[in-house]
Write an enzyme that holds these catalytic residues in place. Structure first.
Site, PDB file in Angstrom:
ATOM      1  N   GLU A 127       0.854  -1.183   0.000  1.00  0.00           N
ATOM      2  CA  GLU A 127       0.000   0.000   0.000  1.00  0.00           C
ATOM      3  C   GLU A 127       0.895   1.239   0.000  1.00  0.00           C
ATOM      4  O   GLU A 127       1.895   1.284   0.720  1.00  0.00           O
ATOM      5  CB  GLU A 127      -0.992  -0.086   1.165  1.00  0.00           C
ATOM      6  CG  GLU A 127      -0.732   0.760   2.321  1.00  0.00           C
ATOM      7  CD  GLU A 127      -1.618   0.420   3.545  1.00  0.00           C
ATOM      8  OE1 GLU A 127      -2.172  -0.690   3.667  1.00  0.00           O
ATOM      9  OE2 GLU A 127      -1.707   1.293   4.413  1.00  0.00           O
ATOM     10  N   ASN A 183      -5.320  -6.247   2.939  1.00  0.00           N
ATOM     11  CA  ASN A 183      -5.740  -5.800   4.272  1.00  0.00           C
ATOM     12  C   ASN A 183      -6.948  -6.639   4.716  1.00  0.00           C
ATOM     13  O   ASN A 183      -7.824  -6.950   3.909  1.00  0.00           O
ATOM     14  CB  ASN A 183      -6.114  -4.329   4.230  1.00  0.00           C
ATOM     15  CG  ASN A 183      -5.085  -3.509   3.465  1.00  0.00           C
ATOM     16  OD1 ASN A 183      -4.877  -3.732   2.275  1.00  0.00           O
ATOM     17  ND2 ASN A 183      -4.436  -2.600   4.121  1.00  0.00           N
ATOM     18  N   HIS A 218      -1.807  -6.315  11.408  1.00  0.00           N
ATOM     19  CA  HIS A 218      -2.789  -7.285  10.916  1.00  0.00           C
ATOM     20  C   HIS A 218      -2.644  -8.665  11.567  1.00  0.00           C
ATOM     21  O   HIS A 218      -2.378  -9.646  10.871  1.00  0.00           O
ATOM     22  CB  HIS A 218      -2.643  -7.466   9.394  1.00  0.00           C
ATOM     23  CG  HIS A 218      -2.866  -6.215   8.597  1.00  0.00           C
ATOM     24  ND1 HIS A 218      -2.495  -6.103   7.268  1.00  0.00           N
ATOM     25  CD2 HIS A 218      -3.441  -5.034   8.916  1.00  0.00           C
ATOM     26  CE1 HIS A 218      -2.836  -4.907   6.809  1.00  0.00           C
ATOM     27  NE2 HIS A 218      -3.398  -4.230   7.794  1.00  0.00           N
TER      28      HIS A 218
HETATM   29  P1  FAE Z   1     -10.836  -6.123  16.607  1.00  0.00           P
HETATM   30  O1  FAE Z   1     -11.351  -5.171  15.559  1.00  0.00           O
HETATM   31  O2  FAE Z   1      -9.437  -6.041  17.008  1.00  0.00           O
HETATM   32  O3  FAE Z   1     -11.834  -6.091  17.818  1.00  0.00           O
HETATM   33  C1  FAE Z   1     -11.604  -6.804  18.994  1.00  0.00           C
HETATM   34  C2  FAE Z   1     -12.143  -6.009  20.164  1.00  0.00           C
HETATM   35  O4  FAE Z   1     -12.156  -6.845  21.329  1.00  0.00           O
HETATM   36  C3  FAE Z   1     -11.320  -4.786  20.525  1.00  0.00           C
HETATM   37  O5  FAE Z   1     -12.157  -3.654  20.595  1.00  0.00           O
HETATM   38  C4  FAE Z   1     -10.726  -5.135  21.889  1.00  0.00           C
HETATM   39  O6  FAE Z   1     -10.536  -4.003  22.728  1.00  0.00           O
HETATM   40  C5  FAE Z   1     -11.749  -6.091  22.456  1.00  0.00           C
HETATM   41  N1  FAE Z   1     -11.214  -7.031  23.452  1.00  0.00           N
HETATM   42  C6  FAE Z   1     -10.068  -7.723  23.404  1.00  0.00           C
HETATM   43  N2  FAE Z   1      -9.927  -8.523  24.480  1.00  0.00           N
HETATM   44  C7  FAE Z   1     -11.061  -8.322  25.250  1.00  0.00           C
HETATM   45  C8  FAE Z   1     -11.502  -8.856  26.496  1.00  0.00           C
HETATM   46  N3  FAE Z   1     -10.794  -9.778  27.155  1.00  0.00           N
HETATM   47  N4  FAE Z   1     -12.679  -8.414  26.992  1.00  0.00           N
HETATM   48  C9  FAE Z   1     -13.399  -7.478  26.319  1.00  0.00           C
HETATM   49  N5  FAE Z   1     -13.012  -6.940  25.134  1.00  0.00           N
HETATM   50  C10 FAE Z   1     -11.854  -7.371  24.605  1.00  0.00           C
HETATM   51  O7  FAE Z   1     -11.026  -7.636  16.036  1.00  0.00           O
HETATM   52  N6  FAE Z   1      -7.291  -3.642   8.222  1.00  0.00           N
HETATM   53  C11 FAE Z   1      -7.779  -3.381   6.984  1.00  0.00           C
HETATM   54  O8  FAE Z   1      -8.467  -4.230   6.405  1.00  0.00           O
HETATM   55  N7  FAE Z   1      -7.544  -2.171   6.372  1.00  0.00           N
HETATM   56  C12 FAE Z   1      -6.767  -1.203   6.955  1.00  0.00           C
HETATM   57  O9  FAE Z   1      -6.592  -0.118   6.391  1.00  0.00           O
HETATM   58  C13 FAE Z   1      -6.209  -1.478   8.232  1.00  0.00           C
HETATM   59  N8  FAE Z   1      -5.398  -0.578   8.842  1.00  0.00           N
HETATM   60  C14 FAE Z   1      -4.968  -0.809  10.126  1.00  0.00           C
HETATM   61  C15 FAE Z   1      -4.222   0.166  10.779  1.00  0.00           C
HETATM   62  C16 FAE Z   1      -3.857  -0.019  12.119  1.00  0.00           C
HETATM   63  C17 FAE Z   1      -3.034   1.019  12.815  1.00  0.00           C
HETATM   64  C18 FAE Z   1      -4.261  -1.193  12.804  1.00  0.00           C
HETATM   65  C19 FAE Z   1      -3.914  -1.408  14.246  1.00  0.00           C
HETATM   66  C20 FAE Z   1      -4.995  -2.164  12.141  1.00  0.00           C
HETATM   67  C21 FAE Z   1      -5.335  -1.995  10.807  1.00  0.00           C
HETATM   68  N9  FAE Z   1      -6.091  -2.950  10.133  1.00  0.00           N
HETATM   69  C22 FAE Z   1      -6.538  -2.702   8.858  1.00  0.00           C
HETATM   70  C23 FAE Z   1      -6.435  -4.241  10.757  1.00  0.00           C
HETATM   71  C24 FAE Z   1      -7.891  -4.316  11.206  1.00  0.00           C
HETATM   72  O10 FAE Z   1      -8.242  -3.175  11.963  1.00  0.00           O
HETATM   73  C25 FAE Z   1      -8.092  -5.606  12.039  1.00  0.00           C
HETATM   74  O11 FAE Z   1      -7.763  -6.697  11.192  1.00  0.00           O
HETATM   75  C26 FAE Z   1      -9.507  -5.771  12.541  1.00  0.00           C
HETATM   76  O12 FAE Z   1      -9.876  -4.702  13.370  1.00  0.00           O
HETATM   77  C27 FAE Z   1      -9.668  -7.089  13.300  1.00  0.00           C
HETATM   78  O13 FAE Z   1     -11.048  -7.290  13.528  1.00  0.00           O
HETATM   79  P2  FAE Z   1     -11.545  -8.281  14.671  1.00  0.00           P
HETATM   80  O14 FAE Z   1     -13.024  -8.312  14.638  1.00  0.00           O
HETATM   81  O15 FAE Z   1     -10.802  -9.561  14.537  1.00  0.00           O
END
Ligand code: FAE
Length: 548
Positions: free
Chosen positions: A404, A527, A489
Site C-alpha cells: 500500500e 488488508n 494485521h
Molecule cells: P478487533 O477489531 O481487534 O476487535 C476486537 C475487540 O475486542 C477490541 O475492541 C478489543 O478491545 C476487544 N477485546 C479484546 N480482548 C477483550 C476482552 N478480554 N474483553 C473485552 N473486550 C476485549 O477484532 N485492516 C484493513 O483491512 N484495512 C486497513 O486499512 C487497516 N489498517 C490498520 C491500521 C492499524 C493502525 C491497525 C492497528 C490495524 C489496521 N487494520 C486494517 C487491521 C484491522 O483493523 C483488524 O484486522 C480488525 O480490526 C480485526 O477485527 P476483529 O473483529 O478480529
C-alpha cells in the site's frame, strides 16, 4: 486543563459515559455480588447501562470489532438479546479540546492503551526518536509487545475500525482458496463479500479528483514510479467518505484525513463501525454494550451455559468491580490476539480443558513490513498528504507482495515515499500459556520477517534501480531500513475448521464460538477487515439457522 486532568480522571469520565443502550438485554434484577448464579436463571428485568453482576444473558459477545459487531447485529435482527462486552472506552465524548480523538502528530493520553510513553510505528525521523511521555490512560491504540513483535490493535467500541486506515480490500478471487481453504469461494464472492462491503460503506476514490488534488501527490508519485518499473498500481477501496474528503480539500468542513488524523482515531470522515454496523446494532434496541469491561474467564456453568467473569476497569486500567454473569452462548470476538490469549489461557488453566490442540496455533502477521524510499527533489511527495491511503502496488503473483502506498502526513515536504507491504510470509507462530508469569506468550521470532522483507524487495529494489534512489534508513531507528518489528494485521490462533468447525463453533463445547480474525490462518493477501467481516456474515448465518 492539562492532559493529566483531562485524561486521568477515571471515575468522572466513566460516570458521564453514555452507553449504547438497548432494552431488554440485561436480565438484571438479581442478587448482586453473591454466589447466586442459580437464582438468576429465573430473573428477568430489563435495564440498560453496564452489564450487571449476576445477570443471565442469552448471548454474550466479547469485543466490539468487526466479528463481534456482525454477530451482535445478526443475532439481534433474529430476535436475540445480546450483551457486548468491550475492554476499551466508548469513544463518544469529546475531550477538553472539543475532539473525541487525538491527532496523529500530537499524541496524548487518548492515543495509547495504558502506556506512559508512546510507541509510534515510525519511531524515528531523520534518525531522531520521536516517542514522548503521555499520561497513563485507556487510550485507543494498543501496542502489545510479544517477543520479537509489537502487535498494534484498536481498543474501544468499534475495535480496530477506530484506528485503521479504512482500506477495505476484497482479495482477488484466485487467491481465496489459499486464504480459507475450507470455505466455498462462490458463496463468499456472490453473497458474503458483497454483503460486507455494503454494510461497511466501502467506496472508491474519484479517479479524476485523485489526478488533480494536492493531498494525493504522494500517491501519484507512488503510481508513476510503480508503473515505470512495470508494476500494476491499483486503486484500493476505503470506508472513508470520499465526498467529505473533497469538502475538506475545499475548506468547507472540519478536516480529518487532511489534518493527518488516523492512528489515534478520525474525528470526521471515516466510517468506523460506530457509524455502520454499530449504528445498526443500536437501532435494533436489543443490544447492550458495556465499555471498560474486560472478560477474564469463561467456564461451563452447573446446569448449562457458561459462567463469565468480567473486570470493570477505570481509565487507569485498575479493576473497580469484578462481575460474574451467566451466558447461554458466548462469542469470542476479542480479535486474533484477544481471542487467542483467552482461549489459550482457559484451556491451559483447566477452565475449558476440552478445547482442542489447535487452540493458539496458526498465527501470522499478514506478512506486514514497512519501508520508506528517498526520492529525488523533482519527485516531491507534498506537504499536504491525506492520511487515508487509496492505492497499492500489486506484485502478489510474481513476488508475493502487495504494497500500500502510504502517507507520511508530517505537514512538511519529506521527499519520502512510504509503504506498508502485505507479503506471503509463510511463518506461523503459536500462543502458549506461561504458568510462571501467568501470561500468554507468542512464539514469533524477529528473524521470521526476513521472507516478507525479501518479497517486499521484489518491488522496491526494482523501483530504486529504475529511479536511481535509495531506501530511507532513518524512520525505524538509526540506520534501520525495514519496519519489521510490528504488525497491524494479526490473524489466526483459533483457525477455522481446525480449532473450530467450518463455521466457528469451538471444538469441545457447544455454545462457544470464535468469530473474528482468529479464524483466519495468518494471511489474507490484502488488508484483512473485509474478509473478517464477510466470514463473520457467513458464519453467523449458519449459526442462527442451526443453533438458535
Ligand atoms: P478487533 O477489531 O481487534 O476487535 C476486537 C475487540 O475486542 C477490541 O475492541 C478489543 O478491545 C476487544 N477485546 C479484546 N480482548 C477483550 C476482552 N478480554 N474483553 C473485552 N473486550 C476485549 O477484532 N485492516 C484493513 O483491512 N484495512 C486497513 O486499512 C487497516 N489498517 C490498520 C491500521 C492499524 C493502525 C491497525 C492497528 C490495524 C489496521 N487494520 C486494517 C487491521 C484491522 O483493523 C483488524 O484486522 C480488525 O480490526 C480485526 O477485527 P476483529 O473483529 O478480529
Amino acid at each position: 486543563m492539562s492532559d493529566e486532568s483531562l485524561y486521568g480522571n477515571a471515575s468522572s469520565r466513566f460516570s458521564r459515559r453514555s452507553f449504547i443502550a438497548g432494552t431488554g438485554s440485561i436480565l438484571g434484577a438479581v442478587a448482586l455480588g453473591g454466589p447466586a448464579l442459580a437464582a438468576t436463571r429465573t430473573a428477568a428485568t430489563a435495564t440498560s447501562g453496564p452489564i450487571q453482576s449476576g445477570a443471565h444473558v442469552p448471548v454474550l459477545v466479547i469485543g466490539t470489532g468487526y466479528g463481534g459487531s456482525v454477530a451482535a447485529l445478526r443475532l439481534a435482527q433474529a430476535g436475540v438479546d445480546v450483551q457486548m462486552v468491550e475492554m476499551g472506552m466508548a469513544w463518544d465524548t469529546p475531550g477538553a479540546d472539543g475532539k473525541i480523538f487525538a491527532n496523529t502528530t500530537n499524541p496524548d493520553g487518548r492515543s495509547y492503551w495504558l502506556r506512559t510513553h508512546t510507541k509510534q510505528p515510525l519511531s524515528n525521523f531523520l534518525g531522531f526518536p520521536i516517542d514522548r511521555e503521555i499520561p497513563l490512560y485507556t487510550g485507543i491504540l494498543d501496542a502489545e509487545e510479544f517477543a520479537g513483535i509489537t502487535v498494534y490493535q484498536g481498543r474501544g467500541v468499534g475495535g480496530g475500525s477506530l484506528v485503521n486506515g479504512g482500506m477495505a480490500v476484497t482479495p482477488k478471487r484466485e487467491n481465496f482458496p489459499a486464504i480459507l481453504p475450507s470455505v466455498n469461494v462462490d458463496e463468499m464472492y456472490n453473497t458474503y463479500y458483497p454483503r460486507a462491503n455494503t454494510n461497511l460503506g466501502v467506496g472508491l476514490i474519484d479517479p479524476a479528483w485523485f489526478d488533480t488534488t494536492d493531498c494525493y501527490q504522494y500517491a501519484r508519485v507512488g503510481r508513476k514510479q510503480a508503473q515505470r518499473s512495470g508494476f500494476p498500481f491499483v486503486f484500493v477501496p476505503d470506508v472513508y467518505d470520499w465526498d467529505y474528503m473533497k469538502q475538506e480539500a475545499l475548506g468547507t468542513v472540519p478536516k480529518s484525513a487532511l489534518a493527518g488524523e488516523i492512528l489515534y482515531g478520525n474525528n470526521y470522515g471515516k466510517k468506523s463501525l460506530q457509524k455502520t454496523y454499530i449504528a445498526q446494532i443500536r437501532a435494533t434496541g436489543k443490544v447492550n454494550i458495556s465499555p471498560l469491561h474486560k472478560v477474564t474467564s469463561v467456564a461451563p456453568a452447573v446446569g448449562g451455559g457458561y459462567t463469565v467473569q468480567i473486570d470493570q476497569i477505570d481509565t487507569t486500567g485498575n479493576t473497580t468491580t469484578t462481575k460474574t454473569v451467566l451466558a447461554d452462548k458466548v462469542f469470542f470476538a476479542a480479535g486474533s490476539v484477544g481471542t487467542s490469549k483467552l482461549l489459550t489461557m482457559l484451556k491451559a488453566t483447566g477452565k475449558l480443558p476440552n478445547l482442542n490442540g489447535q487452540i493458539g496455533q496458526g498465527w501470522g502477521d499478514n506478512g506486514n513490513v514497512m519501508v520508506g524510499r528517498a526520492n529525488w527533489w523533482w519527485d516531491a511527495t507534498g506537504s499536504l498528504q491525506a492520511s487515508i491511503p487509496c492505492g497499492g502496488i500489486d506484485n502478489w503473483a510474481a513476488g508475493g507482495a502487495f504494497a500500500e502506498v502510504a502517507p507520511l502526513p508530517t505537514g512538511i515536504e519529506t521527499y519520502a515515499s512510504f509503504y506498508l507491504s502485505i507479503t506471503k510470509n509463510p511463518n506461523r507462530a503459536q500462543f502458549s500459556w506461561n504458568a510462571a508469569t501467568n501470561k500468554v506468550d507468542l512464539s514469533w521470532q524477529q528473524a521470521w520477517k526476513q521472507p516478507g522483507i525479501d518479497m517486499a524487495r521484489s518491488i522496491f529494489d526494482k523501483i530504486n534501480a529504475t529511479e536511481a534512489t535509495v531506501y530511507r534508513s532513518d524512520l525505524f531507528g538509526v540506520n534501520k531500513i525495514w519496519g519489521d518489528l510490528l504488525t497491524y494485521h494479526p490473524l489466526g490462533g483459533a483457525v477455522l475448521n481446525k480449532a473450530t468447525d467450518n463455521y466457528g463453533r469451538l471444538q469441545g463445547y457447544s455454545g462457544l464460538y470464535a468469530i473474528d480474525g482468529s479464524l483466519i490462518p495468518g494471511n489474507t493477501s490484502v488488508n484483512p477487515f473485509v474478509t473478517i467481516t464477510a466470514l463473520a456474515e457467513r458464519n453467523i448465518e449458519n449459526i442462527i439457522a442451526h443453533d438458535l
